[in-house]
Design an enzyme around this catalytic site. Sequence first.
Site, PDB file in Angstrom:
ATOM      1  N   ARG A 184       0.807  -1.225   0.000  1.00 43.16           N
ATOM      2  CA  ARG A 184       0.000   0.000   0.000  1.00 43.16           C
ATOM      3  C   ARG A 184       0.843   1.278   0.000  1.00 43.16           C
ATOM      4  NH1 ARG A 184      -2.382  -3.288  -1.720  1.00 43.16           N
ATOM      5  NH2 ARG A 184      -4.113  -4.445  -0.876  1.00 43.16           N
ATOM      6  N   SER A 233     -10.118   0.089   4.412  1.00 42.76           N
ATOM      7  CA  SER A 233      -9.240  -0.321   5.515  1.00 42.76           C
ATOM      8  C   SER A 233      -8.537   0.884   6.130  1.00 42.76           C
ATOM      9  CB  SER A 233      -8.190  -1.307   5.005  1.00 42.76           C
ATOM     10  OG  SER A 233      -8.824  -2.511   4.647  1.00 42.76           O
ATOM     11  N   GLU A 304      -3.415   3.095   6.885  1.00 46.06           N
ATOM     12  CA  GLU A 304      -3.474   2.981   5.421  1.00 46.06           C
ATOM     13  C   GLU A 304      -4.109   4.261   4.865  1.00 46.06           C
ATOM     14  OE1 GLU A 304      -4.675  -0.746   3.706  1.00 46.06           O
ATOM     15  OE2 GLU A 304      -5.608   0.245   1.988  1.00 46.06           O
TER      16      GLU A 304
HETATM   17  C1  FAD Z   1     -15.266   0.571   0.283  1.00 43.82           C
HETATM   18  C2  FAD Z   1     -13.793   0.665   0.015  1.00 43.82           C
HETATM   19  C3  FAD Z   1     -13.078  -0.475  -0.326  1.00 43.82           C
HETATM   20  C4  FAD Z   1     -11.706  -0.395  -0.580  1.00 43.82           C
HETATM   21  N1  FAD Z   1     -11.036  -1.535  -0.935  1.00 43.82           N
HETATM   22  C5  FAD Z   1      -9.713  -1.459  -1.233  1.00 43.82           C
HETATM   23  C6  FAD Z   1      -8.994  -2.641  -1.650  1.00 43.82           C
HETATM   24  O1  FAD Z   1      -9.523  -3.716  -1.779  1.00 43.82           O
HETATM   25  N2  FAD Z   1      -7.668  -2.502  -1.905  1.00 43.82           N
HETATM   26  C7  FAD Z   1      -7.015  -1.311  -1.799  1.00 43.82           C
HETATM   27  O2  FAD Z   1      -5.817  -1.256  -2.052  1.00 43.82           O
HETATM   28  N3  FAD Z   1      -7.674  -0.179  -1.411  1.00 43.82           N
HETATM   29  C8  FAD Z   1      -8.992  -0.230  -1.131  1.00 43.82           C
HETATM   30  N4  FAD Z   1      -9.669   0.897  -0.742  1.00 43.82           N
HETATM   31  C9  FAD Z   1      -8.923   2.167  -0.558  1.00 43.82           C
HETATM   32  C10 FAD Z   1      -8.908   3.100  -1.783  1.00 43.82           C
HETATM   33  O3  FAD Z   1      -9.989   2.843  -2.649  1.00 43.82           O
HETATM   34  C11 FAD Z   1      -7.597   3.001  -2.558  1.00 43.82           C
HETATM   35  O4  FAD Z   1      -6.501   3.385  -1.764  1.00 43.82           O
HETATM   36  C12 FAD Z   1      -7.632   3.857  -3.837  1.00 43.82           C
HETATM   37  O5  FAD Z   1      -6.637   3.432  -4.724  1.00 43.82           O
HETATM   38  C13 FAD Z   1      -7.469   5.342  -3.564  1.00 43.82           C
HETATM   39  O6  FAD Z   1      -7.688   6.021  -4.800  1.00 43.82           O
HETATM   40  P1  FAD Z   1      -8.336   7.473  -4.844  1.00 43.82           P
HETATM   41  O7  FAD Z   1      -8.342   7.923  -6.249  1.00 43.82           O
HETATM   42  O8  FAD Z   1      -9.632   7.490  -4.144  1.00 43.82           O
HETATM   43  O9  FAD Z   1      -7.236   8.294  -4.039  1.00 43.82           O
HETATM   44  P2  FAD Z   1      -7.442   9.388  -2.914  1.00 43.82           P
HETATM   45  O10 FAD Z   1      -8.095   8.766  -1.731  1.00 43.82           O
HETATM   46  O11 FAD Z   1      -8.094  10.594  -3.480  1.00 43.82           O
HETATM   47  O12 FAD Z   1      -5.914   9.725  -2.583  1.00 43.82           O
HETATM   48  C14 FAD Z   1      -5.058   8.744  -2.025  1.00 43.82           C
HETATM   49  C15 FAD Z   1      -3.618   9.258  -2.107  1.00 43.82           C
HETATM   50  O13 FAD Z   1      -3.221   9.308  -3.480  1.00 43.82           O
HETATM   51  C16 FAD Z   1      -2.771  10.626  -3.826  1.00 43.82           C
HETATM   52  N5  FAD Z   1      -3.188  10.869  -5.219  1.00 43.82           N
HETATM   53  C17 FAD Z   1      -4.421  10.701  -5.761  1.00 43.82           C
HETATM   54  N6  FAD Z   1      -4.412  11.018  -7.080  1.00 43.82           N
HETATM   55  C18 FAD Z   1      -3.135  11.384  -7.368  1.00 43.82           C
HETATM   56  C19 FAD Z   1      -2.467  11.837  -8.555  1.00 43.82           C
HETATM   57  N7  FAD Z   1      -3.121  11.991  -9.715  1.00 43.82           N
HETATM   58  N8  FAD Z   1      -1.141  12.126  -8.492  1.00 43.82           N
HETATM   59  C20 FAD Z   1      -0.455  12.012  -7.313  1.00 43.82           C
HETATM   60  N9  FAD Z   1      -1.027  11.612  -6.155  1.00 43.82           N
HETATM   61  C21 FAD Z   1      -2.348  11.288  -6.181  1.00 43.82           C
HETATM   62  C22 FAD Z   1      -3.479  11.544  -2.832  1.00 43.82           C
HETATM   63  O14 FAD Z   1      -2.770  12.765  -2.677  1.00 43.82           O
HETATM   64  C23 FAD Z   1      -3.446  10.681  -1.575  1.00 43.82           C
HETATM   65  O15 FAD Z   1      -2.196  10.763  -0.950  1.00 43.82           O
HETATM   66  C24 FAD Z   1     -11.040   0.853  -0.472  1.00 43.82           C
HETATM   67  C25 FAD Z   1     -11.772   1.998  -0.152  1.00 43.82           C
HETATM   68  C26 FAD Z   1     -13.137   1.920   0.077  1.00 43.82           C
HETATM   69  C27 FAD Z   1     -13.911   3.173   0.370  1.00 43.82           C
END
Ligand code: FAD
Length: 310
Positions: A184, A233, A304
């Site tokens: 992660r 998580s 996380e």
């Molecule tokens: C119901 C649920 C289930 C989930 N299941 C999983 C799972 O099975 N496995 C898993 O790994 N995660 C899971 N997650 C967590 C989450 O979905 C992941 O971490 C996801 O990849 C985050 O993506 P995001 O676009 O929402 O990022 P954000 O939450 O918006 O940002 C996360 C981080 O990435 C950075 N970031 C985002 N976009 C960029 C960019 N373009 N350039 C540079 N930095 C950037 C942000 O600054 C921040 O530090 C889950 C979340 C939820 C709500």
Amino acid sequence: MDERTKISIMTLGNNLIKKFNENLKINVNLSNYSWFNLGGNAEYFYKAKDKNQLIEFLYEAKRKKLKTTILGAGSNILFRDKGVKGVVIKLGNDFSYSNLFEKNIVVAGAATLDRKVANFAKENSLENLEFLSCIPGSIGGAVIMNSGCYEHDISKVLLSVQAIDKNNLSEIEIKKEDIKFSYRGTNLPEDLIIISAKFQGSIGKKEEIEKKQSDFIKKKKLSQPSQIKTCGSTFKNVSKKIKAWKLIKHSGCENYKEGDAIISEKHCNFFVNNGNAKASDIEKLIKKVKKKVHEKTGVNLELEIKIIGD
Ligand SMILES: Cc1cc2nc3c(=O)[nH]c(=O)nc-3n(C[C@H](O)[C@H](O)[C@H](O)COP(=O)(O)OP(=O)(O)OC[C@H]3O[C@@H](n4cnc5c(N)ncnc54)[C@H](O)[C@@H]3O)c2cc1C
């Protein structure tokens, strides 16, 4: 107009506000941009129209010495109640696309939802991207978090990322070999805004890809709650065998709550805004659980989710 808004406009200057027009807003509530559905305001909120405008905006932000924070789909971010100083940047529709770069390579914009990339790969009979259908974020967030599930993660399929370096405003490409992935996480510097990523698929049978994808989705639905305000998580698993949820359960924290911040009955590593929780409630709950797990098991759980703001 309140005093804070007046100061924000003065800092930025009317010219800049006019220049970026509807793409740049002041004092924007961030609760709509996090899956927790809570948090304070962004001092400035900029939705990048396209790559050129993004670079132009970053130049101005640098000139004004404004701190910038990049947001994806907000499925892994807890914004604090006092909000975020400087600019929160979100990538607009121009950054949302999936294309074939070569017959077995997908290039996807950083704002594209992961499940759309999984579907695109399926439509093109490309295997190995099925797991993306279970992650509710965008490609930018998935790369930064090295997101994954069911033995798959970004590190296994990524070929390269294309990004804008906030320091010198140049566009760069970083190959997978030059990125260090961890569970992660990655060692990609915070100064990068990912704008797209290339993924390696391998040609397979569409029906099999479809089946694998729908099996993953079913498995997810069984093990994790849906339709709730959560960022998934809260803590990282310690190892493949030592899962954070097991430690939380074993330490007897399952029914802990703080205000409207509760722990999901279905998955005790999922912390939930049960209506009117504040970010501070979620943070208190995090501290309480972390302390108890440490007392009971000696393990120091690592977050996380990302906590952003003052
Ligand atoms: C119901 C649920 C289930 C989930 N299941 C999983 C799972 O099975 N496995 C898993 O790994 N995660 C899971 N997650 C967590 C989450 O979905 C992941 O971490 C996801 O990849 C985050 O993506 P995001 O676009 O929402 O990022 P954000 O939450 O918006 O940002 C996360 C981080 O990435 C950075 N970031 C985002 N976009 C960029 C960019 N373009 N350039 C540079 N930095 C950037 C942000 O600054 C921040 O530090 C889950 C979340 C939820 C709500």
